[in-house]
Write an enzyme that holds these catalytic residues in place. Sequence first.
Site, PDB file in Angstrom:
ATOM      1  N   ARG A  45      64.102-101.793 -53.316  1.00  0.00           N
ATOM      2  CA  ARG A  45      62.753-102.098 -52.829  1.00  0.00           C
ATOM      3  C   ARG A  45      62.229-100.980 -51.916  1.00  0.00           C
ATOM      4  O   ARG A  45      61.360-100.202 -52.312  1.00  0.00           O
ATOM      5  CB  ARG A  45      62.751-103.458 -52.097  1.00  0.00           C
ATOM      6  CG  ARG A  45      61.363-104.069 -51.933  1.00  0.00           C
ATOM      7  CD  ARG A  45      60.550-103.529 -50.772  1.00  0.00           C
ATOM      8  NE  ARG A  45      61.213-103.751 -49.485  1.00  0.00           N
ATOM      9  CZ  ARG A  45      60.816-103.168 -48.364  1.00  0.00           C
ATOM     10  NH1 ARG A  45      59.771-102.343 -48.352  1.00  0.00           N
ATOM     11  NH2 ARG A  45      61.474-103.375 -47.228  1.00  0.00           N
ATOM     12  N   ASP A  46      62.767-100.846 -50.738  1.00  0.00           N
ATOM     13  CA  ASP A  46      62.249 -99.856 -49.787  1.00  0.00           C
ATOM     14  C   ASP A  46      62.485 -98.442 -50.298  1.00  0.00           C
ATOM     15  O   ASP A  46      61.666 -97.541 -50.059  1.00  0.00           O
ATOM     16  CB  ASP A  46      62.945-100.056 -48.433  1.00  0.00           C
ATOM     17  CG  ASP A  46      62.239 -99.333 -47.284  1.00  0.00           C
ATOM     18  OD1 ASP A  46      61.123 -98.840 -47.484  1.00  0.00           O
ATOM     19  OD2 ASP A  46      62.828 -99.261 -46.192  1.00  0.00           O
ATOM     20  N   HIS A  52      67.287-101.571 -38.925  1.00  0.00           N
ATOM     21  CA  HIS A  52      66.780-100.858 -40.100  1.00  0.00           C
ATOM     22  C   HIS A  52      66.345 -99.463 -39.628  1.00  0.00           C
ATOM     23  O   HIS A  52      65.238 -99.291 -39.130  1.00  0.00           O
ATOM     24  CB  HIS A  52      65.596-101.651 -40.671  1.00  0.00           C
ATOM     25  CG  HIS A  52      65.028-101.099 -41.936  1.00  0.00           C
ATOM     26  ND1 HIS A  52      65.162-101.727 -43.154  1.00  0.00           N
ATOM     27  CD2 HIS A  52      64.303 -99.984 -42.192  1.00  0.00           C
ATOM     28  CE1 HIS A  52      64.542-101.031 -44.096  1.00  0.00           C
ATOM     29  NE2 HIS A  52      64.008 -99.961 -43.525  1.00  0.00           N
ATOM     30  N   HIS A  73      65.775 -95.279 -39.954  1.00  0.00           N
ATOM     31  CA  HIS A  73      65.464 -94.159 -40.848  1.00  0.00           C
ATOM     32  C   HIS A  73      66.050 -92.886 -40.252  1.00  0.00           C
ATOM     33  O   HIS A  73      66.168 -92.740 -39.037  1.00  0.00           O
ATOM     34  CB  HIS A  73      63.951 -94.021 -41.027  1.00  0.00           C
ATOM     35  CG  HIS A  73      63.393 -95.028 -41.997  1.00  0.00           C
ATOM     36  ND1 HIS A  73      62.331 -94.762 -42.829  1.00  0.00           N
ATOM     37  CD2 HIS A  73      63.763 -96.288 -42.282  1.00  0.00           C
ATOM     38  CE1 HIS A  73      62.067 -95.822 -43.572  1.00  0.00           C
ATOM     39  NE2 HIS A  73      62.914 -96.777 -43.255  1.00  0.00           N
ATOM     40  N   CYS A 125      63.518 -87.786 -49.874  1.00  0.00           N
ATOM     41  CA  CYS A 125      63.827 -86.733 -50.830  1.00  0.00           C
ATOM     42  C   CYS A 125      64.469 -85.568 -50.098  1.00  0.00           C
ATOM     43  O   CYS A 125      63.966 -85.131 -49.067  1.00  0.00           O
ATOM     44  CB  CYS A 125      62.567 -86.259 -51.525  1.00  0.00           C
ATOM     45  SG  CYS A 125      62.876 -84.892 -52.648  1.00  0.00           S
ATOM     46  N   ASN A 160      65.541 -93.746 -45.587  1.00  0.00           N
ATOM     47  CA  ASN A 160      66.387 -94.734 -44.959  1.00  0.00           C
ATOM     48  C   ASN A 160      67.780 -94.152 -44.722  1.00  0.00           C
ATOM     49  O   ASN A 160      68.218 -93.223 -45.403  1.00  0.00           O
ATOM     50  CB  ASN A 160      66.554 -95.930 -45.907  1.00  0.00           C
ATOM     51  CG  ASN A 160      65.307 -96.753 -46.035  1.00  0.00           C
ATOM     52  OD1 ASN A 160      64.996 -97.529 -45.159  1.00  0.00           O
ATOM     53  ND2 ASN A 160      64.585 -96.583 -47.134  1.00  0.00           N
TER      54      ASN A 160
END
Lengths: 312, 312
Positions: B26-27, B218, B220, B251, B260
């Site tokens: 999903r994310d 969560h 990043h 990327c 993430n």
Amino acid sequence: MTDGLPMAVPDPALPSRVRIHEVGPRDGLQNEKTVVPVEVKAEFIRRLAAAGLTTVEATSFVRPEWVPQLADAEQLMPMLDGVPARLPVLVPNRRGLDRALALGVREIAVFASVTESFAKANLNRTVDESLEMFAPVVSTAREAGATVRGYLSMCFGDPWEGAVPVERVTRVARRLLDLGCDELSLGDTIGVATPGHVTAVLAALGAAGVPAERLAVHFHDTYGQALANTLAALRYGVTTVDASAGGLGGCPYAKSATGNLATEDLLWMLNGLGIDTGVDLGLLTATSVWMAERLGRPSPSRTVRALSPQES
Amino acid sequence: MTDGLPMAVPDPALPSRVRIHEVGPRDGLQNEKTVVPVEVKAEFIRRLAAAGLTTVEATSFVRPEWVPQLADAEQLMPMLDGVPARLPVLVPNRRGLDRALALGVREIAVFASVTESFAKANLNRTVDESLEMFAPVVSTAREAGATVRGYLSMCFGDPWEGAVPVERVTRVARRLLDLGCDELSLGDTIGVATPGHVTAVLAALGAAGVPAERLAVHFHDTYGQALANTLAALRYGVTTVDASAGGLGGCPYAKSATGNLATEDLLWMLNGLGIDTGVDLGLLTATSVWMAERLGRPSPSRTVRALSPQES
């Protein structure tokens, strides 16, 4: 977008001040494919000092044919007169020490291995033979008034031997201190350490009479663990951390990224923890971007890439 | 080279078991340029579950024109029958909830913002208006027997507002719990958090009556801080950690890497800390390499790149 970021939130369990031992010009450039002109190296080191780094490992007095990237040590050192930072150099043996001392160097480092496999591969000696080789290097350096750092490589894992028993680290550490080293840098050369392992090694060293004040940590980010491991070391009381400006030594496009912890990623964390280093993140990032342009490829540091988007 | 690595050295101050909430499908995929065929998504999720992940956020029931990468939610969910994992989905509003419930989904998530700027940019509402919008979504979901996760985005910093006061986080967290959310996931959407800040937010939430058992983190990896922040959260008692297989969503060649935390980098650390997750690192890495081939570019996860060198 980074005004006021990271927000500084100190942790009372961590040191209030950390000394960053910058290894980019030596450990970083040594592992880059591109050979950098000596004028660029000198400018790089001047810029690093101007960014506030107080210790910049400048080069290695290894045999030029072994490490062509650092073959210009004799040319480089005189160009650094007046740079306001400690400028230690690596010396592999007595011959390297004599070359360094002749140039007025008064801070050196020797590079030992904790494991037999790497001692054999890197030094073509057993661990004990390599320590015997270092003994006169360390004593001569100290007689000349130089301070000596001892690197311990492969402290956590070894590509041939796997996990490294903690007792091997304490044994080599004690031997290096007994030879007269002032400081020891614990290297996770292949980047496999995790935070509990780091704490266990530091605790074992403490039990063996090696206090945190004599120790530095040197993590590689091969598995992305370097900063978490650094946090564990800070929590144990270590206040000297090795890092490489822009993550030099690890290529972002390499099949496996084996670089040093990037100084900027470290500094982002230390700034966020309210830990004083004296280093200016903006000046340092600009220096790493400048160096990346010289090398013709972007920096692998995530912080450098976030703060200063580069063409890839 | 990784036989016996990382060496497992537990830390008694950390949890003995962690649940990884896998957000790659999903994310991760939502933030990839490439739109992946639905059959590949289904296979990806099956492989993630086979690697031992017990929670895999499968998709989002957002309006298809908003997120073309996830426009196939209706096709995807029936293909996942029998997958042995919890498969929550994101729902942006009541319409999305109805679509999800009609397909038999019994685990949903809503995506709130802590800051006004991001609430406006992402939801075109104030924070309070967005919470009012979520109220009937959460209550209807719970009446239907579904569990609800509440995401809090921009908990540490915001691209428009800079550092985010801790009180904003506690206020939105309390409101989401009062609406009926079962679990809250604290998002560092722009990756600026550092470990002391993480601890401060968790402590403030604890003081506001939100225990660690109700929380997930969560992170990043924009500034390389995600794993160090995770370590701080584990030390505080958090046992649910969001991560994205292979670091999907960031990327390696992007001008700024905003992905993430990679599940493999997390798992390397957890394995080294002797923390049980039930996830097989080899199977997971193979899955991320497979997915990277589908996307036509290498994984940004350092652990994936180290364990499974890919052409770049």
